[in-house]
Structures are given as C-alpha cells and as structure tokens.
Design a protein around this motif. Structure first.
Motif, PDB file in Angstrom:
ATOM      1  N   ARG A  98      43.138  -8.315  -0.240  1.00 37.85           N
ATOM      2  CA  ARG A  98      44.433  -8.438   0.684  1.00 37.85           C
ATOM      3  C   ARG A  98      44.140  -9.022   1.766  1.00 37.85           C
ATOM      4  NH1 ARG A  98      44.907  -2.933  -1.154  1.00 37.85           N
ATOM      5  NH2 ARG A  98      44.013  -2.318   0.638  1.00 37.85           N
ATOM      6  N   LEU A  99      42.872  -8.837   2.253  1.00 37.09           N
ATOM      7  CA  LEU A  99      42.710  -9.699   3.541  1.00 37.09           C
ATOM      8  C   LEU A  99      42.201 -11.150   3.327  1.00 37.09           C
ATOM      9  CD1 LEU A  99      40.119  -6.758   5.060  1.00 37.09           C
ATOM     10  CD2 LEU A  99      42.514  -7.515   5.618  1.00 37.09           C
ATOM     11  N   LEU A 100      42.060 -11.512   1.938  1.00 36.93           N
ATOM     12  CA  LEU A 100      41.763 -12.981   1.779  1.00 36.93           C
ATOM     13  C   LEU A 100      43.127 -13.699   1.026  1.00 36.93           C
ATOM     14  CD1 LEU A 100      38.210 -12.620   0.238  1.00 36.93           C
ATOM     15  CD2 LEU A 100      38.864 -13.393   2.581  1.00 36.93           C
ATOM     16  N   ARG A 101      44.282 -13.072   1.431  1.00 32.80           N
ATOM     17  CA  ARG A 101      45.341 -14.101   1.030  1.00 32.80           C
ATOM     18  C   ARG A 101      45.755 -15.130   1.991  1.00 32.80           C
ATOM     19  NH1 ARG A 101      49.431  -9.006   0.298  1.00 32.80           N
ATOM     20  NH2 ARG A 101      48.598  -8.661   2.310  1.00 32.80           N
ATOM     21  N   VAL A 102      46.390 -16.293   1.559  1.00 34.80           N
ATOM     22  CA  VAL A 102      46.482 -17.178   2.357  1.00 34.80           C
ATOM     23  C   VAL A 102      48.082 -17.850   1.765  1.00 34.80           C
ATOM     24  CG1 VAL A 102      45.620 -18.800   0.643  1.00 34.80           C
ATOM     25  CG2 VAL A 102      46.126 -19.501   3.067  1.00 34.80           C
ATOM     26  N   ALA A 103      49.030 -18.084   2.943  1.00 33.97           N
ATOM     27  CA  ALA A 103      50.386 -18.249   2.612  1.00 33.97           C
ATOM     28  C   ALA A 103      50.473 -19.694   1.866  1.00 33.97           C
ATOM     29  CB  ALA A 103      51.061 -18.278   3.873  1.00 33.97           C
ATOM     30  N   GLN A 104      51.442 -19.919   1.276  1.00 31.97           N
ATOM     31  CA  GLN A 104      51.791 -21.208   0.514  1.00 31.97           C
ATOM     32  C   GLN A 104      53.000 -21.497   0.769  1.00 31.97           C
ATOM     33  OE1 GLN A 104      49.567 -22.798  -1.843  1.00 31.97           O
ATOM     34  NE2 GLN A 104      48.175 -21.742  -0.610  1.00 31.97           N
ATOM     35  N   PRO A 105      53.603 -22.824   0.442  1.00 36.93           N
ATOM     36  CA  PRO A 105      54.999 -23.301   0.906  1.00 36.93           C
ATOM     37  C   PRO A 105      55.857 -22.824  -0.071  1.00 36.93           C
ATOM     38  CG  PRO A 105      53.534 -25.186   0.577  1.00 36.93           C
ATOM     39  CD  PRO A 105      52.579 -24.048   0.184  1.00 36.93           C
ATOM     40  N   GLY A 106      57.079 -22.210   0.526  1.00 42.67           N
ATOM     41  CA  GLY A 106      58.092 -21.527  -0.405  1.00 42.67           C
ATOM     42  C   GLY A 106      58.044 -20.183  -0.545  1.00 42.67           C
TER      43      GLY A 106
END
Length: 210
Positions: A69-77
C-alpha cells in the motif's frame, strides 16, 4: 520488446540510441533494459567475456500487504500502479589477485515538506527515513557475510553516499571503510550502537579505535 535500432551518430565515434513514446501507455508498464559498453583498449576496461556465467535470470518482485500500500503510485485516469523491484541473479566473475573494488551504496533521506502527511500516527517522511535506516543496517550486516563468501575481499572498500532530498539535493556526504575493518564482531557492535544506542557497544568500539 526489442530495443530500437541504432540511431545515426551525433558525432564520429559516438553512437546514440533513443527510446520515446508520444503518449503515456494505457496501463502500468515496465521498461527493463541492459546497457552494453564496447571495449576500449585505452579506457581501462576489464574484459570479462570469458569469465561471465552462461546463465543469468531476472526476478521481478512486488511488495504486498502494508508495504504494498505504501508503494503505490497514481496513474492517469485515476488508476494506480505498484513499484516493483528487479533482482538480477547471476554469478560473480573470477577476480584477479590483488584487485581492489569499491562497493557503493546510496542512501536517500527525505526532508521534503510535501511528505508531511500522517500515516498511522507518523508522517510519510518519517516512515520513508525509517525504511532507509533499515536498508543501511541490513547492508552493513551483509558486509562480513559477503567477505566470507569471497564476493568482497579485505582489500575492497565499502562506501556509503548519503543524499538529503528536498525538491532537490539539500546536502550530500559520504563515508568509506576498508572491508578488512568490518569483521563480524565489529559489525555486531556497530549494529547495537546504531540501532539500540547501546553505550557498552559504543565504549567497546572507542577502546578499539573504531
């Protein structure tokens, strides 16, 4: 995927490769590449073709649970992706007698105000820096084991570069230690002194001139 073909050289003797996309991919994508440096008789390169292992493999690993959960990164859309780690498993080539290698680790400490949001009672910045502390202690603990395995020798040097980041490099410093000075007993005392503030361990290291 196949890497693009070689592009025309910008100048004689300077080959160039390019990899670009006109838009972001519609799904999380990983680009994995290897760089091969041509041998230069005047460049001081050590030719290892004959000593390289015949089999190597790459393993991709993704964190799970709380680490995931701490290593998530946002993506377009509005979608999201996860950071992964690539571990290349191979065999170390044989070393020439008397050779010296410098093993360098880079530790990044976050001082950015943008990571001041809270996460389970702590700031994201604090959690990131705690993770870096664990990495440093794990790498220090591994040095005598690598020495026993013959990966490192007494002639080698362990170097650590510390980078304090805040929208840029705020400060940078480093230290280096001869692998011969990092025996199992010394590293054990260092781990106690650094992780537990053990006064007895600090005193023993000071008496030994460490």
């Amino acid at each position: 995927a196949v890497l693009p073909a070689r592009a025309p050289a910008q100048a004689e003797g300077q080959p160039r490769w390019e990899f670009a996309r006109r838009s972001l991919p519609p799904a999380p994508t990983l680009v994995l590449a290897w760089l091969s440096v041509p041998d230069d008789a005047d460049g001081g390169w050590e030719k290892l073709d004959a000593a390289l292992p015949t089999v190597a493999r790459a393993r991709l690993m993704m964190a799970v649970g709380q680490d995931g959960r701490l290593l998530r990164v946002a993506q377009p859309g509005g979608s999201e992706a996860h950071l992964v780690r690539c571990r290349v498993e191979t065999e170390a080539p044989s070393r020439a007698p008397g050779s010296v290698r410098v093993h360098t680790d880079i530790m990044i400490s976050d001082a950015s105000g943008s990571t001041g949001m809270q996460s389970d009672g702590q700031t994201v910045r604090a959690r990131f820096n705690q993770h870096e502390e664990r990495r440093l202690l794990s790498r220090l603990e591994a040095v005598p084991k690598l020495r026993e395995a013959g990966v490192l020798t007494e002639r080698d040097v362990w170097c650590v570069i510390f980078v304090v980041f805040d929208h840029g490099v705020r400060k940078e410093f480093g230290l280096e230690v001869a692998v011969a000075d990092l025996d199992g007993a010394t590293v054990g005392l260092l781990l106690k002194a650094l992780s537990c503030d053990d006064a007895a361990a600090v005193a023993t290291l000071e008496r030994g001139g460490r």
